[in-house]
Design a protein around this motif. Structure first.
Motif, PDB file in Angstrom:
ATOM      1  N   TRP A  16      10.038  50.008   7.021  1.00  0.00           N
ATOM      2  CA  TRP A  16       9.146  49.498   5.979  1.00  0.00           C
ATOM      3  C   TRP A  16       7.965  48.826   6.661  1.00  0.00           C
ATOM      4  O   TRP A  16       8.142  47.832   7.388  1.00  0.00           O
ATOM      5  CB  TRP A  16       9.879  48.456   5.110  1.00  0.00           C
ATOM      6  CG  TRP A  16      10.738  49.045   4.029  1.00  0.00           C
ATOM      7  CD1 TRP A  16      11.025  50.367   3.780  1.00  0.00           C
ATOM      8  CD2 TRP A  16      11.445  48.305   3.022  1.00  0.00           C
ATOM      9  NE1 TRP A  16      11.854  50.497   2.690  1.00  0.00           N
ATOM     10  CE2 TRP A  16      12.127  49.238   2.201  1.00  0.00           C
ATOM     11  CE3 TRP A  16      11.577  46.948   2.734  1.00  0.00           C
ATOM     12  CZ2 TRP A  16      12.919  48.865   1.122  1.00  0.00           C
ATOM     13  CZ3 TRP A  16      12.367  46.566   1.658  1.00  0.00           C
ATOM     14  CH2 TRP A  16      13.017  47.522   0.858  1.00  0.00           C
TER      15      TRP A  16
ATOM     16  N   SER B 129      19.134  49.157   3.088  1.00  0.00           N
ATOM     17  CA  SER B 129      18.119  49.589   2.132  1.00  0.00           C
ATOM     18  C   SER B 129      18.610  49.234   0.739  1.00  0.00           C
ATOM     19  O   SER B 129      19.819  49.217   0.505  1.00  0.00           O
ATOM     20  CB  SER B 129      17.933  51.113   2.209  1.00  0.00           C
ATOM     21  OG  SER B 129      17.184  51.562   1.087  1.00  0.00           O
TER      22      SER B 129
ATOM     23  N   GLY C 165      12.744  61.355   6.798  1.00  0.00           N
ATOM     24  CA  GLY C 165      12.901  61.730   5.401  1.00  0.00           C
ATOM     25  C   GLY C 165      12.279  60.718   4.481  1.00  0.00           C
ATOM     26  O   GLY C 165      11.932  59.611   4.898  1.00  0.00           O
TER      27      GLY C 165
ATOM     28  N   GLU D  58       9.631  58.057   7.051  1.00  0.00           N
ATOM     29  CA  GLU D  58       8.847  59.214   6.644  1.00  0.00           C
ATOM     30  C   GLU D  58       8.095  59.790   7.839  1.00  0.00           C
ATOM     31  O   GLU D  58       7.954  60.994   7.985  1.00  0.00           O
ATOM     32  CB  GLU D  58       7.859  58.743   5.571  1.00  0.00           C
ATOM     33  CG  GLU D  58       7.003  59.805   4.977  1.00  0.00           C
ATOM     34  CD  GLU D  58       6.066  59.224   3.925  1.00  0.00           C
ATOM     35  OE1 GLU D  58       5.583  60.006   3.112  1.00  0.00           O
ATOM     36  OE2 GLU D  58       5.822  58.010   3.940  1.00  0.00           O
TER      37      GLU D  58
ATOM     38  N   TYR E 127       6.349  49.566   9.194  1.00  0.00           N
ATOM     39  CA  TYR E 127       6.538  49.567  10.650  1.00  0.00           C
ATOM     40  C   TYR E 127       7.483  48.467  11.125  1.00  0.00           C
ATOM     41  O   TYR E 127       7.491  48.098  12.300  1.00  0.00           O
ATOM     42  CB  TYR E 127       5.176  49.525  11.386  1.00  0.00           C
ATOM     43  CG  TYR E 127       4.293  50.602  10.823  1.00  0.00           C
ATOM     44  CD1 TYR E 127       4.556  51.931  11.110  1.00  0.00           C
ATOM     45  CD2 TYR E 127       3.281  50.295   9.917  1.00  0.00           C
ATOM     46  CE1 TYR E 127       3.816  52.939  10.522  1.00  0.00           C
ATOM     47  CE2 TYR E 127       2.529  51.297   9.331  1.00  0.00           C
ATOM     48  CZ  TYR E 127       2.810  52.616   9.627  1.00  0.00           C
ATOM     49  OH  TYR E 127       2.096  53.618   9.036  1.00  0.00           O
TER      50      TYR E 127
ATOM     51  N   SER F 174      18.984  55.965   4.909  1.00  0.00           N
ATOM     52  CA  SER F 174      19.649  55.106   5.908  1.00  0.00           C
ATOM     53  C   SER F 174      21.140  54.982   5.581  1.00  0.00           C
ATOM     54  O   SER F 174      21.974  54.864   6.486  1.00  0.00           O
ATOM     55  CB  SER F 174      18.977  53.733   5.996  1.00  0.00           C
ATOM     56  OG  SER F 174      18.885  53.126   4.731  1.00  0.00           O
TER      57      SER F 174
HETATM   58  C1  LIG Z   1       8.098  49.483   1.067  1.00  0.00           C
HETATM   59  C2  LIG Z   1       8.159  50.746   1.876  1.00  0.00           C
HETATM   60  C3  LIG Z   1       7.495  50.806   3.087  1.00  0.00           C
HETATM   61  C4  LIG Z   1       7.584  51.942   3.890  1.00  0.00           C
HETATM   62  N1  LIG Z   1       6.939  51.964   5.092  1.00  0.00           N
HETATM   63  C5  LIG Z   1       7.091  53.026   5.911  1.00  0.00           C
HETATM   64  C6  LIG Z   1       6.494  53.028   7.206  1.00  0.00           C
HETATM   65  O1  LIG Z   1       5.829  52.089   7.639  1.00  0.00           O
HETATM   66  N2  LIG Z   1       6.672  54.126   7.990  1.00  0.00           N
HETATM   67  C7  LIG Z   1       7.424  55.201   7.582  1.00  0.00           C
HETATM   68  O2  LIG Z   1       7.596  56.147   8.347  1.00  0.00           O
HETATM   69  N3  LIG Z   1       8.019  55.227   6.353  1.00  0.00           N
HETATM   70  C8  LIG Z   1       7.860  54.160   5.509  1.00  0.00           C
HETATM   71  N4  LIG Z   1       8.467  54.165   4.267  1.00  0.00           N
HETATM   72  C9  LIG Z   1       9.303  55.334   3.886  1.00  0.00           C
HETATM   73  C10 LIG Z   1      10.804  55.067   4.127  1.00  0.00           C
HETATM   74  O3  LIG Z   1      11.039  54.593   5.410  1.00  0.00           O
HETATM   75  C11 LIG Z   1      11.576  56.367   3.921  1.00  0.00           C
HETATM   76  O4  LIG Z   1      11.395  56.869   2.622  1.00  0.00           O
HETATM   77  C12 LIG Z   1      13.066  56.206   4.221  1.00  0.00           C
HETATM   78  O5  LIG Z   1      13.680  57.465   4.335  1.00  0.00           O
HETATM   79  C13 LIG Z   1      13.765  55.414   3.110  1.00  0.00           C
HETATM   80  O6  LIG Z   1      15.109  55.178   3.484  1.00  0.00           O
HETATM   81  P1  LIG Z   1      16.214  54.774   2.384  1.00  0.00           P
HETATM   82  O7  LIG Z   1      16.429  56.017   1.559  1.00  0.00           O
HETATM   83  O8  LIG Z   1      17.413  54.393   3.164  1.00  0.00           O
HETATM   84  O9  LIG Z   1      15.664  53.656   1.599  1.00  0.00           O
HETATM   85  C14 LIG Z   1       8.345  53.060   3.440  1.00  0.00           C
HETATM   86  C15 LIG Z   1       9.005  52.997   2.193  1.00  0.00           C
HETATM   87  C16 LIG Z   1       8.908  51.864   1.418  1.00  0.00           C
HETATM   88  C17 LIG Z   1       9.631  51.815   0.093  1.00  0.00           C
END
Ligand SMILES: Cc1cc2nc3c(=O)[nH]c(=O)nc-3n(C[C@H](O)[C@H](O)[C@H](O)COP(=O)(O)O)c2cc1C
Length: 230
Positions: free
Chosen positions: A98, A20, A176, A143, A100, A27
Motif C-alpha cells: 500500500w 489485508s 495481482g 499490482e 509502497y 495476500s
Molecule cells: C490503498 C491501496 C494502496 C495500494 N498501493 C499500491 C502500491 O503502492 N503499489 C502496488 O504495486 N500496488 C498497490 N496497491 C494494490 C494492491 O497491493 C494489490 O491490489 C494487492 O494484490 C492487494 O492485496 P490483497 O488482495 O491481499 O488486499 C494498493 C492498493 C490499495 C487498496
C-alpha cells in the motif's frame, strides 16, 4: 558467540499473519500457500487474520495504561501478542503493498508491540526476551512488478529483524490486483510461498563478514575440499 537460531518448540510453531482487510484477497492466498507448506513440513502452523484481533492504533502509553499498567485498547491484541506471537518460533507477515509500504494494520501491529516492551510495562524484560530469536518471512501482494516498489518494505523488515535478533529468511511477491490474481501469476508465487515454508528452519542465512571464520563452502553437502576457494 552468536546465539543459535533454534526453534524452542517441537514441532516448531509458525504464526502466519494476514494483514489485508480483504479476507479472500491476494495476500491471504499467499498466506494460505505458506500455511499449507508449513503444515506439510510437520510444523505447528496457524494462519490468523489480523483484523480479527486489532481495532485501534497505538496511543500514548503513559495515558492509556490502566492501574495494572495494561493497555486499555479494547480489542484482542494482548491475546494475540502473548498467546500467539511470543510463543512462535517463526513469524510470517503477509501484506499487500500500500503506497509502497506495508498495510496500515500491519504497521499498527508492529507499533503496538512497543506497549509490551516499553519500561512502563512490568513484564517488559520477559516480553522483550521472548520477542527475539525468531525466523521471519515476508509475503507481498502488489499490482506493480517492479522490484523497487517493494524495496522500502524489505528494508523495514530487514531492519526490524536486525533489531529483534530475528533471521529474515525470504520474501515472496505475488503480482495481482483482483482477488485470485496471484493464483495465475506465471511466477507461481503461491507455490513459492509453500516451498519457502518447507525450508523455513533450514535456510542458511549467511550474514558473513570479511573476517568471519568459515568454511569455503556454504553447504554441508559440498564440504569436499575444506579451505578451498576453487
Ligand atoms: C490503498 C491501496 C494502496 C495500494 N498501493 C499500491 C502500491 O503502492 N503499489 C502496488 O504495486 N500496488 C498497490 N496497491 C494494490 C494492491 O497491493 C494489490 O491490489 C494487492 O494484490 C492487494 O492485496 P490483497 O488482495 O491481499 O488486499 C494498493 C492498493 C490499495 C487498496
Amino acid at each position: 558467540m552468536q546465539k543459535a537460531y533454534k526453534p524452542q518448540n517441537n514441532p516448531p510453531r509458525v504464526l502466519v499473519v494476514a494483514a489485508s482487510p480483504r479476507r479472500d484477497g491476494n495476500s491471504w492466498r499467499l498466506a494460505e500457500g505458506f500455511l499449507e507448506g508449513a503444515l506439510g513440513a510437520g510444523h505447528n502452523a496457524e494462519l490468523i487474520f489480523l483484523s480479527d484481533y486489532m481495532k485501534d492504533f497505538l496511543r500514548d502509553c503513559r495515558t492509556c495504561r490502566d492501574r495494572d499498567f495494561r493497555c486499555t485498547i479494547k480489542d484482542d491484541y494482548r491475546t494475540l501478542f502473548l498467546e500467539k506471537v511470543l510463543p512462535a518460533d517463526a513469524l510470517v507477515f503477509s501484506t499487500p503493498i500500500w503506497w509502497y509500504g506495508i498495510s496500515g494494520i500491519l504497521k499498527t501491529f508492529f507499533d503496538r508491540m512497543f506497549c509490551y516492551v516499553a519500561f512502563s510495562e512490568p513484564n517488559s524484560n520477559e516480553y522483550a526476551e521472548r520477542l527475539q530469536w525468531k525466523r521471519v518471512a515476508l509475503l507481498l501482494s502488489a499490482e506493480e512488478s517492479n522490484f523497487s516498489a517493494r524495496l522500502a518494505i524489505v528494508h523495514q523488515i530487514q531492519e526490524m529483524s536486525r533489531y529483534l535478533n530475528h533471521t529474515f529468511v525470504g520474501v515472496i511477491t505475488g503480482i495481482g490486483n483482483r482477488r485470485g490474481d496471484v493464483g495465475v501469476d506465471p511466477l507461481h508465487p503461491v507455490d513459492e510461498a509453500r516451498k519457502l515454508a518447507g525450508r523455513l528452519f533450514d535456510i542458511n542465512a549467511t550474514d558473513y563478514k570479511l573476517d568471519t571464520e568459515r568454511s569455503a563452502s556454504v553447504w554441508e553437502e559440498n564440504k569436499v575440499f575444506p579451505g578451498s576457494w576453487g
